[in-house]
Motif scaffolding. Structure first.
Motif, PDB file in Angstrom:
ATOM      1  N   GLU A 219     -26.060 -46.766  92.309  1.00  8.80           N
ATOM      2  CA  GLU A 219     -27.173 -45.902  91.978  1.00  8.80           C
ATOM      3  C   GLU A 219     -26.672 -44.767  91.106  1.00  8.80           C
ATOM      4  OE1 GLU A 219     -29.542 -44.554  95.220  1.00  8.80           O
ATOM      5  OE2 GLU A 219     -29.406 -46.447  96.305  1.00  8.80           O
ATOM      6  N   GLY A 220     -27.594 -44.213  90.286  1.00 11.19           N
ATOM      7  CA  GLY A 220     -27.241 -43.088  89.447  1.00 11.19           C
ATOM      8  C   GLY A 220     -27.213 -43.447  87.981  1.00 11.19           C
ATOM      9  N   VAL A 221     -26.671 -42.502  87.182  1.00  6.32           N
ATOM     10  CA  VAL A 221     -26.666 -42.648  85.724  1.00  6.32           C
ATOM     11  C   VAL A 221     -25.267 -42.340  85.214  1.00  6.32           C
ATOM     12  CG1 VAL A 221     -27.644 -41.840  83.548  1.00  6.32           C
ATOM     13  CG2 VAL A 221     -29.100 -42.019  85.564  1.00  6.32           C
ATOM     14  N   THR A 222     -24.776 -43.164  84.280  1.00  8.03           N
ATOM     15  CA  THR A 222     -23.504 -42.907  83.602  1.00  8.03           C
ATOM     16  C   THR A 222     -23.729 -42.989  82.100  1.00  8.03           C
ATOM     17  OG1 THR A 222     -22.260 -43.878  85.427  1.00  8.03           O
ATOM     18  CG2 THR A 222     -21.115 -43.611  83.343  1.00  8.03           C
ATOM     19  N   ILE A 223     -23.240 -41.977  81.363  1.00  8.38           N
ATOM     20  CA  ILE A 223     -23.414 -41.926  79.912  1.00  8.38           C
ATOM     21  C   ILE A 223     -22.038 -41.774  79.286  1.00  8.38           C
ATOM     22  CG2 ILE A 223     -24.594 -40.812  77.985  1.00  8.38           C
ATOM     23  CD1 ILE A 223     -26.488 -39.539  80.015  1.00  8.38           C
ATOM     24  N   LEU A 224     -21.813 -42.489  78.202  1.00 10.57           N
ATOM     25  CA  LEU A 224     -20.572 -42.391  77.431  1.00 10.57           C
ATOM     26  C   LEU A 224     -20.943 -41.954  76.022  1.00 10.57           C
ATOM     27  CD1 LEU A 224     -17.507 -42.813  77.507  1.00 10.57           C
ATOM     28  CD2 LEU A 224     -17.891 -45.149  76.697  1.00 10.57           C
ATOM     29  N   LEU A 225     -20.415 -40.758  75.586  1.00 10.66           N
ATOM     30  CA  LEU A 225     -20.717 -40.185  74.269  1.00 10.66           C
ATOM     31  C   LEU A 225     -19.482 -40.233  73.395  1.00 10.66           C
ATOM     32  CD1 LEU A 225     -22.622 -36.988  75.479  1.00 10.66           C
ATOM     33  CD2 LEU A 225     -23.599 -39.218  74.957  1.00 10.66           C
ATOM     34  N   ASP A 226     -19.688 -40.464  72.064  1.00  9.19           N
ATOM     35  CA  ASP A 226     -18.556 -40.458  71.135  1.00  9.19           C
ATOM     36  C   ASP A 226     -18.220 -39.043  70.713  1.00  9.19           C
ATOM     37  OD1 ASP A 226     -20.510 -39.733  69.368  1.00  9.19           O
ATOM     38  OD2 ASP A 226     -20.553 -41.644  68.275  1.00  9.19           O
ATOM     39  N   ASP A 227     -17.285 -38.899  69.758  1.00  7.57           N
ATOM     40  CA  ASP A 227     -16.857 -37.564  69.343  1.00  7.57           C
ATOM     41  C   ASP A 227     -17.963 -36.792  68.628  1.00  7.57           C
ATOM     42  OD1 ASP A 227     -16.670 -39.535  67.469  1.00  7.57           O
ATOM     43  OD2 ASP A 227     -15.079 -38.565  66.305  1.00  7.57           O
ATOM     44  N   ASP A 228     -18.993 -37.477  68.129  1.00 11.37           N
ATOM     45  CA  ASP A 228     -20.163 -36.801  67.533  1.00 11.37           C
ATOM     46  C   ASP A 228     -21.238 -36.574  68.575  1.00 11.37           C
ATOM     47  OD1 ASP A 228     -18.998 -36.761  65.016  1.00 11.37           O
ATOM     48  OD2 ASP A 228     -19.715 -38.802  64.560  1.00 11.37           O
ATOM     49  N   ARG A 229     -20.926 -36.866  69.839  1.00 11.18           N
ATOM     50  CA  ARG A 229     -21.827 -36.707  70.975  1.00 11.18           C
ATOM     51  C   ARG A 229     -23.086 -37.548  70.849  1.00 11.18           C
ATOM     52  NH1 ARG A 229     -17.570 -35.766  72.438  1.00 11.18           N
ATOM     53  NH2 ARG A 229     -16.758 -33.793  73.259  1.00 11.18           N
ATOM     54  N   GLU A 230     -22.909 -38.717  70.230  1.00  7.84           N
ATOM     55  CA  GLU A 230     -23.963 -39.723  70.217  1.00  7.84           C
ATOM     56  C   GLU A 230     -23.677 -40.732  71.332  1.00  7.84           C
ATOM     57  OE1 GLU A 230     -26.614 -39.649  68.388  1.00  7.84           O
ATOM     58  OE2 GLU A 230     -25.995 -37.862  67.256  1.00  7.84           O
ATOM     59  N   ILE A 231     -24.743 -41.277  71.914  1.00  6.28           N
ATOM     60  CA  ILE A 231     -24.591 -42.171  73.060  1.00  6.28           C
ATOM     61  C   ILE A 231     -24.025 -43.510  72.595  1.00  6.28           C
ATOM     62  CG2 ILE A 231     -25.800 -43.427  74.876  1.00  6.28           C
ATOM     63  CD1 ILE A 231     -27.772 -41.154  75.062  1.00  6.28           C
ATOM     64  N   LEU A 232     -22.861 -43.872  73.176  1.00  7.42           N
ATOM     65  CA  LEU A 232     -22.271 -45.184  72.910  1.00  7.42           C
ATOM     66  C   LEU A 232     -22.758 -46.218  73.917  1.00  7.42           C
ATOM     67  CD1 LEU A 232     -18.558 -44.227  72.136  1.00  7.42           C
ATOM     68  CD2 LEU A 232     -20.240 -45.095  70.521  1.00  7.42           C
ATOM     69  N   ALA A 233     -22.873 -45.816  75.182  1.00  2.40           N
ATOM     70  CA  ALA A 233     -23.317 -46.747  76.213  1.00  2.40           C
ATOM     71  C   ALA A 233     -23.909 -45.938  77.352  1.00  2.40           C
ATOM     72  CB  ALA A 233     -22.170 -47.610  76.722  1.00  2.40           C
ATOM     73  N   SER A 234     -24.860 -46.552  78.055  1.00  2.00           N
ATOM     74  CA  SER A 234     -25.537 -45.853  79.138  1.00  2.00           C
ATOM     75  C   SER A 234     -25.883 -46.836  80.238  1.00  2.00           C
ATOM     76  CB  SER A 234     -26.804 -45.156  78.619  1.00  2.00           C
ATOM     77  OG  SER A 234     -27.542 -44.601  79.691  1.00  2.00           O
TER      78      SER A 234
END
Length: 777
Positions: A219-234
């Motif tokens: 359960e829950g949410v995980t976000i992975l952001l690149d160096d430009d702080r754009e979402i790579l995976a969620s």
């Protein structure tokens, strides 16, 4: 309640006065009730608040450890990618390879990419892009990029300033799949400029599974952001994009590289942890949000449950103890009932000891077991054969010498002071015998031969087992006393079996006798021993015997001679669809193999290699062998053939004839005549200036049609054919004449300077050096 339990017990045939039943009841009651009360009290004494605090802290530490694990896996991909890019296999030599002609190179690259693709579970696909004038893409198979969008997409990767980088890109060929996470590295890795790239596509599903480890209990949410702080995976079980945006904004507002905070969303409290992981292209930010209730709910639920169980523990324990006591006593009751059913059934006297009743009936069961053992002895031969086949196939490899000996002795073998050997009996001459029509029913013929062998073997050897291989071969495993000379017996047995099979089945026999061993563990070696030894039989229809006990292990080595030139002639004849010429060339090929000896070890591998080249030609023509041969295992069929003439007939009838028949239905016969006319014209005028247009005029067609048909029918480009013909003529003049090189260049239709350059490109050395090299040999 105790009275009710006594009443129920008496109805089930269980006496409460039995000490066995009563003692089990009291013991189980104590075990079932006491631990539950203590556990409930201890759990509540700690308090839910303290547990929640401890679990939250442990959760944060766990997220950091898992984030490090994810970072390590991504770093491993980056290091592996750099290692691949610096591989000498991917240097500038790739630009000089003709991937159509050098199909072995093409296959090796495809294999390497498949190996790279399977080296890490996060990898979905590995591609190799070469920025030729005509761009090439291995994915992992060889392809020429035709679409302009694809060319621009892959070219943009090569043109980037960074040699290795992460991107989330939309491939033109996968427009319906959305953007994908890609790791790319320029090649070669040792210098600039880059002429291509290795492109690694991440498996989105596997990456999301990896990210989900940052949230507990799924359960829950995980976000992975690149160096430009754009979402790579969620990874988002919340299913709310607004929640993801709010979570991202709050994490960025913290202004730190790592930390934690709480977040209220839709009456749910979340524990949020974030941190950074260094990547080769910058720093990525991960954010993990887990509902506090998902962490503490198991403890709360278990605490409440134990509390309820503690208050009602005594009543539940008594009920459970009653059921448990009955279940403990039931096996004994069932065992007694099982021993007292059937024709010998007796009434059960509860005053008698149950174990005395079991003892009496056990004696009866033992007597029946001995009778069954006698029946089993009739199946011992089949069990022995099965055991030997298991040994041969390696299924008993992990057994020790003592364990194997024990099993063999259980099957009736006497192994004290014994030696072991194996006789292989192989039937040949099927093609020329009266049983020719039964060549596809090997099992029936082998069964007949096995019966003949069984009739003779028991007259010569005290301990023997016949093994049916079902492929025109029979094995005889022999156990004989140590220090016994078996040569006379073996020779007599071999002669009698050979004569009987000759008379009854009208087939020839090759008998291979193995070396002797003294260890059961080495019995599989005997099977390998005879399989290798029988390859040295003469590949002709005659009775033969190979005794490996007298084999000279230091004898002459077989010199490998393979007729490559004749093989090419066979392939060319197949391309032209010439059945008679093909058959003549195959017989010529077989005769050249026989020049080195007619042993099976010389002929059969050569014929298998020829079939492999024919199958390659079939594949190259665009026909899948599985479609042509209807799923048959052609290599296995060819390897089972024991006679040269049968091999030739099999290749002609089962391989070449169906292929040419199918091919002729696909090719334009008229265009084949045009190509033959052009080839003849080229062979006559190669000294002159020849162009595709002039040859198209000769054939009466267009240059485009001629070029396409030339490639389809001869499997070579027009200009490559002309160049290869001229180079072959030039080689002949260099080796067989004293003409000057400039004279030779004019004779084959080239200017002197261009001739030197094209000759070196095609052959690898200049003409003068080629002449010197061949002259010194």
């Amino acid at each position: 309640m105790i009275r009710k339990i006594k009443l129920l017990s008496s109805k089930k045939g269980i006496s409460w006065r039995s000490r066995y039943f009563r003692g089990n009841f009291i013991l189980i009651l104590f075990i079932a009730s006491f631990p539950g009360i203590i556990l409930g009290f201890c759990l509540y004494s700690f308090g839910i608040g303290k547990v929640e605090k401890e679990l939250t802290g442990a959760h944060e530490d766990q997220i950091v450890d898992r984030a490090i694990n994810i970072s390590d896996q991504l770093e491993y991909l980056e290091i592996s990618m750099s290692h691949w890019a610096f591989d000498p296999r991917f240097d500038y030599s790739l630009m000089d390879i003709n991937f159509v002609k050098d199909f072995l190179e093409t296959r090796d690259i495809s294999k390497k990419l498949l190996i790279l693709q399977g080296s890490n579970p996060l990898i979905d696909k590995v591609e190799l892009y070469l920025d030729h004038e005509q761009p090439l893409l291995f994915n992992p198979n060889y392809n020429i990029i035709q679409e302009q969008k694809e060319k621009l997409f892959y070219h943009s990767i090569v043109e980037t300033t960074q040699s290795i980088q992460w991107n989330r890109l939309q491939k033109p060929s996968d427009e319906n799949d959305g953007a994908q996470l890609i790791l790319s590295h320029h090649i070669p890795g040792v210098s600039r400029p880059a002429f291509g790239a290795i492109i690694l596509t991440i498996d989105e599903h596997k990456l999301l599974q990896l990210l989900e480890t940052l949230t507990p209990y799924n359960e829950g949410v995980t976000i992975l952001l690149d160096d430009d702080r754009e979402i790579l995976a969620s990874s988002n079980t919340n299913k709310s994009s607004e929640f993801v945006r709010n979570l991202k904004d709050m994490a960025l507002e913290q202004g730190a590289k790592k930390g934690s905070f709480s977040l209220e969303w839709e009456k749910e409290k979340y524990s949020v942890s974030f941190g950074t992981m260094k990547r080769i292209s910058g720093e990525w930010l991960y954010i993990s949000a887990a509902p506090i209730s998902s962490i503490t709910s198991p403890i709360v639920f278990i605490s409440n449950l134990i509390l309820v169980v503690s208050f009602s523990g005594l009543i539940l324990a008594i009920i459970m103890t009653w059921f448990a006591s009955i279940r403990i006593y039931n096996p004994l009751k069932k065992l007694m009932t099982a021993f007292t059913v059937g024709e010998a059934a007796v009434s059960i006297d509860h005053s008698q000891n149950e174990f005395d009743i079991i003892k009496e009936n056990w004696i009866k069961v033992t007597t029946e077991s001995e009778k069954l053992q006698q029946r089993l002895s009739t199946h011992i031969p089949q069990l022995k054969e099965s055991f030997l086949l298991q040994l041969r196939n390696g299924y008993l490899y992990d057994y020790s010498e003592q364990e194997l000996r024990a099993r063999m002795e259980n099957y009736g073998w006497k192994l004290h002071e014994q030696q072991y050997l194996l006789i292989d009996i192989q039937l040949t001459g099927m093609y020329q015998s009266e049983l020719k029509g039964l060549e596809k029913d090997d099992s029936l013929i082998t069964f007949t031969a096995m019966n003949i062998v069984e009739e003779y073997v028991k007259d010569y050897f005290e301990q023997s087992t016949v093994v049916n291989y079902h492929n025109l071969s029979v094995g005889v495993f022999i156990v004989a006393p140590i220090h016994t000379n078996l040569n006379l017996q073996l020779n007599s047995f071999a002669q009698d079996v050979t004569n009987m099979i000759n008379d009854i089945l009208k087939l020839n026999v090759t008998i291979t006798i193995s070396e002797t061993i003294k260890e059961v563990k080495k019995i599989p070696y005997l099977f390998e021993n005879v399989m290798i030894g029988r390859q040295y039989r003469s590949f002709e229809n005659s009775n033969q015997m190979i005794n490996l006990q007298n084999w000279n292990k230091d004898g002459k080595r077989f010199k490998v001679v393979y007729p490559f030139e004749t093989e090419r002639e066979v392939v060319q004849a197949i391309r032209r669809g010439q059945m008679e010429e093909t058959e003549q060339l195959i017989r010529k090929f077989l005769n050249e193999l026989k020049e080195n000896g007619i042993q099976e070890i010389n002929i059969q591998p050569g014929m298998l290699q020829l079939f492999s080249m024919i199958q390659h030609e079939i594949l190259h023509s665009g026909i899948h062998p599985n479609e042509l041969f209807e799923g048959r295992n052609m290599f296995d069929e060819l390897s089972q053939i024991r006679e040269p003439e049968w091999m030739v007939k099999w290749i002609i009838d089962e391989v070449i004839a169906p292929y040419i028949q199918l091919l002729e239905g696909q090719l334009d016969i008229e265009m084949k005549r045009h190509i033959e006319m052009v080839v003849e014209y080229i062979n006559e005028h190669y000294r002159e200036e020849i162009s595709l247009e002039s040859c198209a005029d000769v054939a009466g067609t267009t240059p485009y049609t001629l070029s396409k048909s030339f490639k389809k029918i001869l499997n070579i480009n027009f200009i490559d054919y002309v160049t290869e013909l001229r180079m072959n003529k030039a080689k002949e003049l260099l080796l067989n004449t004293n003409m000057k090189i400039n004279e030779i260049s004019e004779c084959v239709g080239y200017r002197h300077s261009y001739f030197n350059r094209i000759f070196k490109k095609q052959v690898g050395v200049p003409p003068s050096q080629f002449r010197k090299m061949k002259a010194t040999k």
